[in-house]
Design an enzyme around this catalytic site. Structure first.
Site, PDB file in Angstrom:
ATOM      1  N   PHE A 130       0.881  -1.177   0.000  1.00  0.00           N
ATOM      2  CA  PHE A 130       0.000   0.000   0.000  1.00  0.00           C
ATOM      3  C   PHE A 130       0.915   1.222   0.000  1.00  0.00           C
ATOM      4  O   PHE A 130       1.600   1.474   1.006  1.00  0.00           O
ATOM      5  CB  PHE A 130      -0.842  -0.079   1.280  1.00  0.00           C
ATOM      6  N   LEU A 132       1.275   4.957  -0.019  1.00  0.00           N
ATOM      7  CA  LEU A 132       0.599   6.240   0.198  1.00  0.00           C
ATOM      8  C   LEU A 132       1.605   7.332   0.596  1.00  0.00           C
ATOM      9  O   LEU A 132       1.646   8.397  -0.010  1.00  0.00           O
ATOM     10  CB  LEU A 132      -0.470   6.057   1.289  1.00  0.00           C
ATOM     11  N   GLU A 134       4.814   9.777   1.254  1.00  0.00           N
ATOM     12  CA  GLU A 134       5.830  10.317   0.350  1.00  0.00           C
ATOM     13  C   GLU A 134       6.935  10.976   1.170  1.00  0.00           C
ATOM     14  O   GLU A 134       6.723  11.310   2.338  1.00  0.00           O
ATOM     15  CB  GLU A 134       5.181  11.341  -0.590  1.00  0.00           C
ATOM     16  N   GLY A 138       3.536  12.332   5.118  1.00  0.00           N
ATOM     17  CA  GLY A 138       2.838  11.078   5.362  1.00  0.00           C
ATOM     18  C   GLY A 138       1.482  11.330   5.995  1.00  0.00           C
ATOM     19  O   GLY A 138       0.482  10.716   5.632  1.00  0.00           O
ATOM     20  N   GLU A 369       0.252   4.031   9.655  1.00  0.00           N
ATOM     21  CA  GLU A 369      -1.197   4.119   9.394  1.00  0.00           C
ATOM     22  C   GLU A 369      -1.861   5.248  10.169  1.00  0.00           C
ATOM     23  O   GLU A 369      -2.969   5.111  10.675  1.00  0.00           O
ATOM     24  CB  GLU A 369      -1.890   2.773   9.641  1.00  0.00           C
TER      25      GLU A 369
HETATM   26  N1  COS Z   1     -14.092   7.467   4.310  1.00  0.00           N
HETATM   27  C1  COS Z   1     -14.582   8.059   3.202  1.00  0.00           C
HETATM   28  N2  COS Z   1     -14.361   9.368   2.919  1.00  0.00           N
HETATM   29  C2  COS Z   1     -13.601  10.088   3.774  1.00  0.00           C
HETATM   30  C3  COS Z   1     -13.047   9.515   4.943  1.00  0.00           C
HETATM   31  C4  COS Z   1     -13.329   8.154   5.195  1.00  0.00           C
HETATM   32  N3  COS Z   1     -12.855   7.541   6.284  1.00  0.00           N
HETATM   33  N4  COS Z   1     -12.353  10.472   5.602  1.00  0.00           N
HETATM   34  C5  COS Z   1     -12.462  11.594   4.882  1.00  0.00           C
HETATM   35  N5  COS Z   1     -13.221  11.358   3.780  1.00  0.00           N
HETATM   36  C6  COS Z   1     -13.633  12.351   2.764  1.00  0.00           C
HETATM   37  C7  COS Z   1     -14.294  13.551   3.440  1.00  0.00           C
HETATM   38  O1  COS Z   1     -15.687  13.336   3.597  1.00  0.00           O
HETATM   39  C8  COS Z   1     -14.048  14.639   2.423  1.00  0.00           C
HETATM   40  O2  COS Z   1     -14.954  14.485   1.346  1.00  0.00           O
HETATM   41  P1  COS Z   1     -15.683  15.762   0.672  1.00  0.00           P
HETATM   42  O3  COS Z   1     -14.559  16.578   0.118  1.00  0.00           O
HETATM   43  O4  COS Z   1     -16.557  15.146  -0.365  1.00  0.00           O
HETATM   44  O5  COS Z   1     -16.398  16.433   1.784  1.00  0.00           O
HETATM   45  C9  COS Z   1     -12.657  14.313   1.889  1.00  0.00           C
HETATM   46  O6  COS Z   1     -12.488  12.903   2.115  1.00  0.00           O
HETATM   47  C10 COS Z   1     -11.570  15.092   2.589  1.00  0.00           C
HETATM   48  O7  COS Z   1     -11.630  14.816   3.984  1.00  0.00           O
HETATM   49  P2  COS Z   1     -10.919  15.777   5.064  1.00  0.00           P
HETATM   50  O8  COS Z   1     -11.364  17.194   4.857  1.00  0.00           O
HETATM   51  O9  COS Z   1     -11.104  15.183   6.412  1.00  0.00           O
HETATM   52  O10 COS Z   1      -9.385  15.680   4.584  1.00  0.00           O
HETATM   53  P3  COS Z   1      -8.082  16.128   5.319  1.00  0.00           P
HETATM   54  O11 COS Z   1      -7.060  16.430   4.306  1.00  0.00           O
HETATM   55  O12 COS Z   1      -8.374  17.235   6.297  1.00  0.00           O
HETATM   56  O13 COS Z   1      -7.708  14.773   6.115  1.00  0.00           O
HETATM   57  C11 COS Z   1      -6.507  13.473   7.746  1.00  0.00           C
HETATM   58  C12 COS Z   1      -6.865  14.835   7.162  1.00  0.00           C
HETATM   59  C13 COS Z   1      -5.549  13.788   8.882  1.00  0.00           C
HETATM   60  C14 COS Z   1      -7.747  12.805   8.310  1.00  0.00           C
HETATM   61  C15 COS Z   1      -5.888  12.530   6.703  1.00  0.00           C
HETATM   62  O14 COS Z   1      -4.920  13.214   5.934  1.00  0.00           O
HETATM   63  C16 COS Z   1      -5.222  11.302   7.332  1.00  0.00           C
HETATM   64  O15 COS Z   1      -5.882  10.342   7.737  1.00  0.00           O
HETATM   65  N6  COS Z   1      -3.869  11.325   7.456  1.00  0.00           N
HETATM   66  C17 COS Z   1      -3.083  10.212   7.946  1.00  0.00           C
HETATM   67  C18 COS Z   1      -2.733   9.331   6.834  1.00  0.00           C
HETATM   68  C19 COS Z   1      -2.012   8.103   7.216  1.00  0.00           C
HETATM   69  O16 COS Z   1      -2.550   7.249   7.886  1.00  0.00           O
HETATM   70  N7  COS Z   1      -0.764   8.018   6.756  1.00  0.00           N
HETATM   71  C20 COS Z   1       0.021   6.855   6.941  1.00  0.00           C
HETATM   72  C21 COS Z   1       0.200   6.179   5.621  1.00  0.00           C
HETATM   73  S1  COS Z   1      -0.421   4.571   5.546  1.00  0.00           S
HETATM   74  S2  COS Z   1       0.922   3.531   6.472  1.00  0.00           S
END
Ligand code: COS
Length: 390
Positions: A130, A132, A134, A138, A369
């Site tokens: 997976f 994601l 960069e 992250g 994650e």
């Molecule tokens: N399921 C479906 N849709 C989702 C969702 C979810 N769980 N979470 C957010 N969305 C949707 C929102 O509804 C929004 O949609 P609309 O634009 O249609 O309203 C869109 O996605 C953007 O959501 P949001 O405004 O919350 O985005 P952000 O950029 O503010 O998100 C966080 C911030 C911190 C939540 C996100 O960047 C994140 O989870 N970061 C951590 C990532 C991570 O785990 N990195 C490790 C890599 S994997 S090892």
């Protein structure tokens, strides 16, 4: 043998208890023997093959494409991760990556994509990843920069880098999240990239304190069919978030497995270690430490199983529950493992002791994650939004 009284909690059904017993048998008989810490790549390949053979990977994907059920059962994923983590961190890792690496396909793929990619994952004959994070970010997924540009009608060209990618260098295929449009979360799409594609290289393998296959990936105008896009154009961010909704609580479950093992190691040690005319367990300060460890373990278990049950019961989105589960379980497990090391005294920091291994194994879970800080942001935002809507 770990305490299994939690299996009688109302989150679980008979098939979960059977599954837990099967995985425990596998873990007890094979998991530790398949791990060679000097050869993490070979260990992961062996573990994946054995997990496939034992039918355990059938829980990482869905039917009729090699999986056991038509939807991912998050409680099963959690029980498997917890049980494997109790024995060997790398066994949990090998299982988890098969699920996370194909999670976007399982949740959003077309019938053709599922038929092509999922069966070898369930059989343990192919490995997935997976991609994601960069180099420049992250936590802020909306800002990702790896670019996928149109190349004729039927292809895109991917240019950019990904890093901290688990299974990087050994996976057969990667789900790569790319920018395909406007800045922010709406201009992203996910593509399956096969290992060996022209323009795709692995310039760096990354060593960590708990070694596992981890790498930086590079894409130089790597040509990928549009047919490999998962979900509609521009849906990449939602694909990533929805996948993490499922798998974040399972990170908490892995942490719980480490914590249960640390607690058992501590109980064994303090029950036998002589001190002040008795054993360590007779001392009230030691009992206080043990009680705090039990509270962290049970608190983590409740949060993790609640999140998993909520998803399995049909909730479309469980970001708040999953984030709470990951945050509380990983932070709690860190405290439990640290306490186990402390109770072991010098033995606890001796290279090769189980608690020393757990001490290294547990640390990354508070980061990958979505770091604890990100989980707090998600919980706070959702709580504020719900309050505003009351
Ligand atoms: N399921 C479906 N849709 C989702 C969702 C979810 N769980 N979470 C957010 N969305 C949707 C929102 O509804 C929004 O949609 P609309 O634009 O249609 O309203 C869109 O996605 C953007 O959501 P949001 O405004 O919350 O985005 P952000 O950029 O503010 O998100 C966080 C911030 C911190 C939540 C996100 O960047 C994140 O989870 N970061 C951590 C990532 C991570 O785990 N990195 C490790 C890599 S994997 S090892």
């Amino acid at each position: 043998m770990p305490d299994t009284s939690f299996l009688r909690w109302p989150f679980f059904d008979e098939p979960h208890r059977d599954l837990r017993a099967r995985v425990e048998r596998f873990a007890g008989e094979q998991a530790e023997d398949l791990v060679d810490h000097g050869d993490v790549d070979g260990s992961c390949r062996r573990l994946v093959a054995a997990l496939g053979e034992a039918g355990i990977l059938r829980h990482a994907v869905t039917a009729p494409h090699g999986g056991r059920a038509e939807a991912l059962d998050v409680r099963s994923l959690c029980l498997i991760r917890e049980t494997l983590a109790y024995r060997a961190g790398l066994a949990d890792f090998a299982f988890a990556m098969q699920g996370l690496g194909t999670g976007p396909i399982t949740l959003f793929g077309t019938a053709e994509q599922k038929a092509r990619y999922l069966p070898p994952i369930a059989a343990g004959t192919a490995l997935s990843a997976f991609a994601l994070s960069e180099p420049e970010g992250g936590s802020d997924v909306a800002a990702l920069a790896c670019l996928a540009e149109p190349d004729g009608q039927d292809h895109v060209r991917i240019t950019g880098e990904k890093t901290w990618i688990s299974n990087g260098g050994i996976a057969d295929r990667y789900v790569v999240f790319c920018r395909t449009g406007e800045a922010g979360p709406r201009g992203q799409s996910a593509f399956v990239v096969e290992a060996g594609s022209a323009g795709f290289t692995v310039p760096e393998r990354i060593d960590t304190i708990a070694p596992h296959p981890l790498a930086r990936l590079r894409f130089d105008a790597c040509r990928v069919p549009v047919a490999n896009r998962i979900g509609p154009d521009g849906a990449g961010f939602k694909v990533a978030m929805a996948t993490l909704d499922v798998f974040r609580s399972t990170v908490g479950a892995a942490a719980l497995g480490f914590a249960r093992r640390a607690l058992d190691e501590a109980l064994r040690y303090v029950s036998g270690r002589r001190s002040q005319g008795g054993v360590l367990a007779d001392l009230q300060l030691v009992q206080g430490t043990l009680a705090a460890m039990v509270a962290d373990v049970d608190g983590a278990a409740l949060m993790v199983y609640r999140a998993a049950w909520t998803k399995d019961a049909g909730a479309p989105r469980i970001s708040r529950e999953a984030s709470l589960a990951k945050w509380i379980a990983t932070e709690g497990a860190q405290r439990v493992v640290d306490a186990a090391v402390q109770l072991h005294g010098g033995t606890g920091v001796r290279v090769g002791s189980k608690v020393e291994e757990l001490y290294r194994d547990v640390r990354a879970l508070r980061i990958y994650e979505g770091a604890t800080d990100v989980q707090k942001v998600i919980v706070a935002r959702q709580t504020l939004a719900e309050f505003a809507g009351r």
